[in-house]
Design an enzyme around this catalytic site. Structure first.
Site, PDB file in Angstrom:
ATOM      1  N   GLU A   1       0.865  -1.030   0.142  1.00  0.00           N
ATOM      2  CA  GLU A   1       0.060   0.147   0.064  1.00  0.00           C
ATOM      3  C   GLU A   1       0.869   1.354  -0.056  1.00  0.00           C
ATOM      4  O   GLU A   1       1.919   1.362   0.586  1.00  0.00           O
ATOM      5  CB  GLU A   1      -0.787  -0.233   1.414  1.00  0.00           C
ATOM      6  CG  GLU A   1      -1.694   1.193   1.602  1.00  0.00           C
ATOM      7  CD  GLU A   1      -2.564   0.998   2.854  1.00  0.00           C
ATOM      8  OE1 GLU A   1      -1.686   0.858   3.886  1.00  0.00           O
ATOM      9  OE2 GLU A   1      -3.512   1.389   2.936  1.00  0.00           O
TER      10      GLU A   1
ATOM     11  N   HIS B   1       2.619   4.665   1.005  1.00  0.00           N
ATOM     12  CA  HIS B   1       2.769   5.126   2.194  1.00  0.00           C
ATOM     13  C   HIS B   1       3.561   6.385   2.096  1.00  0.00           C
ATOM     14  O   HIS B   1       4.708   6.764   2.614  1.00  0.00           O
ATOM     15  CB  HIS B   1       3.797   4.436   3.146  1.00  0.00           C
ATOM     16  CG  HIS B   1       2.764   3.258   3.797  1.00  0.00           C
ATOM     17  ND1 HIS B   1       2.315   2.359   3.389  1.00  0.00           N
ATOM     18  CD2 HIS B   1       2.321   3.393   5.165  1.00  0.00           C
ATOM     19  CE1 HIS B   1       1.632   1.685   4.204  1.00  0.00           C
ATOM     20  NE2 HIS B   1       1.644   2.066   5.385  1.00  0.00           N
TER      21      HIS B   1
ATOM     22  N   ASP C   1       3.675  -1.616   5.925  1.00  0.00           N
ATOM     23  CA  ASP C   1       2.535  -2.553   6.624  1.00  0.00           C
ATOM     24  C   ASP C   1       3.025  -4.013   6.647  1.00  0.00           C
ATOM     25  O   ASP C   1       2.546  -4.681   7.335  1.00  0.00           O
ATOM     26  CB  ASP C   1       1.481  -2.359   6.084  1.00  0.00           C
ATOM     27  CG  ASP C   1       0.600  -1.260   6.551  1.00  0.00           C
ATOM     28  OD1 ASP C   1       1.290  -0.206   6.751  1.00  0.00           O
ATOM     29  OD2 ASP C   1      -0.485  -0.871   6.032  1.00  0.00           O
TER      30      ASP C   1
ATOM     31  N   HIS D   1      -1.948  -3.147   9.351  1.00  0.00           N
ATOM     32  CA  HIS D   1      -2.461  -2.473   8.283  1.00  0.00           C
ATOM     33  C   HIS D   1      -4.140  -2.524   9.111  1.00  0.00           C
ATOM     34  O   HIS D   1      -4.795  -3.353   9.255  1.00  0.00           O
ATOM     35  CB  HIS D   1      -2.573  -3.163   7.036  1.00  0.00           C
ATOM     36  CG  HIS D   1      -3.665  -2.822   5.888  1.00  0.00           C
ATOM     37  ND1 HIS D   1      -3.383  -1.707   5.301  1.00  0.00           N
ATOM     38  CD2 HIS D   1      -4.595  -3.325   5.347  1.00  0.00           C
ATOM     39  CE1 HIS D   1      -4.295  -1.345   4.360  1.00  0.00           C
ATOM     40  NE2 HIS D   1      -5.238  -2.447   4.222  1.00  0.00           N
TER      41      HIS D   1
ATOM     42  N   GLU E   1      -7.068  -1.784   7.961  1.00  0.00           N
ATOM     43  CA  GLU E   1      -8.273  -2.456   7.201  1.00  0.00           C
ATOM     44  C   GLU E   1      -8.107  -3.855   7.388  1.00  0.00           C
ATOM     45  O   GLU E   1      -9.303  -4.529   6.898  1.00  0.00           O
ATOM     46  CB  GLU E   1      -8.269  -1.921   5.661  1.00  0.00           C
ATOM     47  CG  GLU E   1      -8.533  -0.419   5.389  1.00  0.00           C
ATOM     48  CD  GLU E   1      -7.015   0.363   5.331  1.00  0.00           C
ATOM     49  OE1 GLU E   1      -6.124   0.213   6.244  1.00  0.00           O
ATOM     50  OE2 GLU E   1      -6.912   1.481   4.952  1.00  0.00           O
TER      51      GLU E   1
ATOM     52  N   HIS F   1      -1.604   7.192   9.460  1.00  0.00           N
ATOM     53  CA  HIS F   1      -1.076   6.661   7.983  1.00  0.00           C
ATOM     54  C   HIS F   1       0.116   7.139   7.334  1.00  0.00           C
ATOM     55  O   HIS F   1      -0.031   8.342   7.050  1.00  0.00           O
ATOM     56  CB  HIS F   1      -2.180   6.268   6.981  1.00  0.00           C
ATOM     57  CG  HIS F   1      -1.952   5.754   5.784  1.00  0.00           C
ATOM     58  ND1 HIS F   1      -1.470   4.061   5.743  1.00  0.00           N
ATOM     59  CD2 HIS F   1      -1.124   6.282   4.719  1.00  0.00           C
ATOM     60  CE1 HIS F   1      -1.047   3.969   4.315  1.00  0.00           C
ATOM     61  NE2 HIS F   1      -0.812   5.110   3.777  1.00  0.00           N
TER      62      HIS F   1
ATOM     63  N   GLU G   1       4.510   5.682  11.663  1.00  0.00           N
ATOM     64  CA  GLU G   1       5.061   4.551  10.997  1.00  0.00           C
ATOM     65  C   GLU G   1       6.423   4.998  10.212  1.00  0.00           C
ATOM     66  O   GLU G   1       7.326   4.236   9.884  1.00  0.00           O
ATOM     67  CB  GLU G   1       4.216   4.301   9.846  1.00  0.00           C
ATOM     68  CG  GLU G   1       2.916   3.537  10.109  1.00  0.00           C
ATOM     69  CD  GLU G   1       1.945   3.346   9.040  1.00  0.00           C
ATOM     70  OE1 GLU G   1       1.467   1.866   8.908  1.00  0.00           O
ATOM     71  OE2 GLU G   1       1.758   4.015   7.921  1.00  0.00           O
TER      72      GLU G   1
HETATM   73 ZN    ZN Z   1       0.773   1.724   7.193  1.00  0.00          ZN
HETATM   74 MN    MN Z   2      -2.044   0.131   5.912  1.00  0.00          MN
END
Ligand code: ZN
Ligand code: MN
Length: 255
Positions: free
Chosen positions: A32, A34, A43, A118, A120, A175, A180
């Site tokens: 994904e 970032h 992630d 992650h 979701e 995010h 992160e």
């Molecule tokens: Zn992430």
């Molecule tokens: Mn994520």
């Protein structure tokens, strides 16, 4: 062989460690976006490293990470319109979790810990665990225990206060932001380029979602909050909390 990584070991060693009661960690990730300043695999890197650090402390094993996640959402991961992001449907993701747990059960593993990176993935992981329990049979599950952890929940409030003295923006908005980015700077500085960090956040989201085209409030960079103040040192504080948190959970649940 001196490794915690399940798939790096030959079968007699895996069989022996399971027989000795090793908890088995399943890291759950995503491929994904970032932001412009970090790799697509944040992630994946974070839950894998956290699981490995904890496993080394508790004599555990770490399975190959699920490197694809449930559909990225605009408010928690930027959404599917970003180049690079690859999504699984919730259905597919939950079936992967179900099947891995059923296979571990068949291999006599009775201590399973999912470590998620992650946002979701939360709901489909719960669904996958429930489907596995349906498949195994709740009355036949015996001493099987499955623990589900989201690594950000292990960060101590004192650490959040140290990192965000003016108040945390909220974990969904983190995010590709300070948490992160800092953990990646501690673990994989080669995958972070702060000179490309954005200044177009934090996002101000409306109290609803729109499909198929998301609302326009997602920052163009893909960073939902801010990256200012990210550092490897803060990343180490966060990783230490995650490691200690898992060690404590394992001691409480598995003795
Ligand atoms: Zn992430
Ligand atoms: Mn994520």
């Amino acid at each position: 062989m001196n490794t915690v990584f399940y798939a790096d070991l030959p079968w007699p060693e895996v069989e022996a460690r399971i027989a000795a009661g090793a908890p088995v960690f399943l890291p759950l990730g995503a491929t994904e976006q970032h932001g412009r300043h970090m790799a697509l695999n944040v992630d994946v890197v974070l839950p894998t490293a956290i699981a490995a650090r904890a496993a080394a402390k508790v004599g555990g094993l770490v399975l190959p990470t699920v490197a694809y996640g449930n559909r990225s959402q605009p408010k928690t991961g930027g959404g599917p319109q970003f180049p690079g992001t690859l999504n699984l449907s919730a259905h597919t993701f939950s079936l992967i979790v179900r099947d891995v747990i059923c296979e571990l059960y068949r291999q006599n593993v009775r201590k399973i810990v999912t470590v998620n990176g992650h946002y979701e993935n939360i709901a489909p992981t719960i669904e996958g665990i429930e489907l596995a329990l349906d498949a195994i049979g709740r009355d036949r599950a015996g001493n099987l225990i499955i623990l589900r952890i989201d690594h950000w929940d292990l960060v101590r409030p004192e650490t959040l206060t140290r990192i965000f003295p003016d108040g945390s923006p909220g974990i969904e908005l983190e995010h590709a932001s300070v948490i992160e980015t800092s953990m990646m700077m501690a673990l994989r500085p080669d995958l972070v380029d702060l000179s490309k960090a954005s200044h177009d956040g934090p996002a101000q989201f409306l109290p609803y979602d729109r499909y198929p085209k998301p609302c326009d409030e997602v920052p163009a960079s893909g960073v939902l909050s801010l990256t200012e103040g990210s550092s490897a040192e803060k990343g180490e504080w966060l990783l230490a909390d995650c490691e200690a948190g898992i060690v404590e959970i394992i001691a409480r649940e598995f003795g």
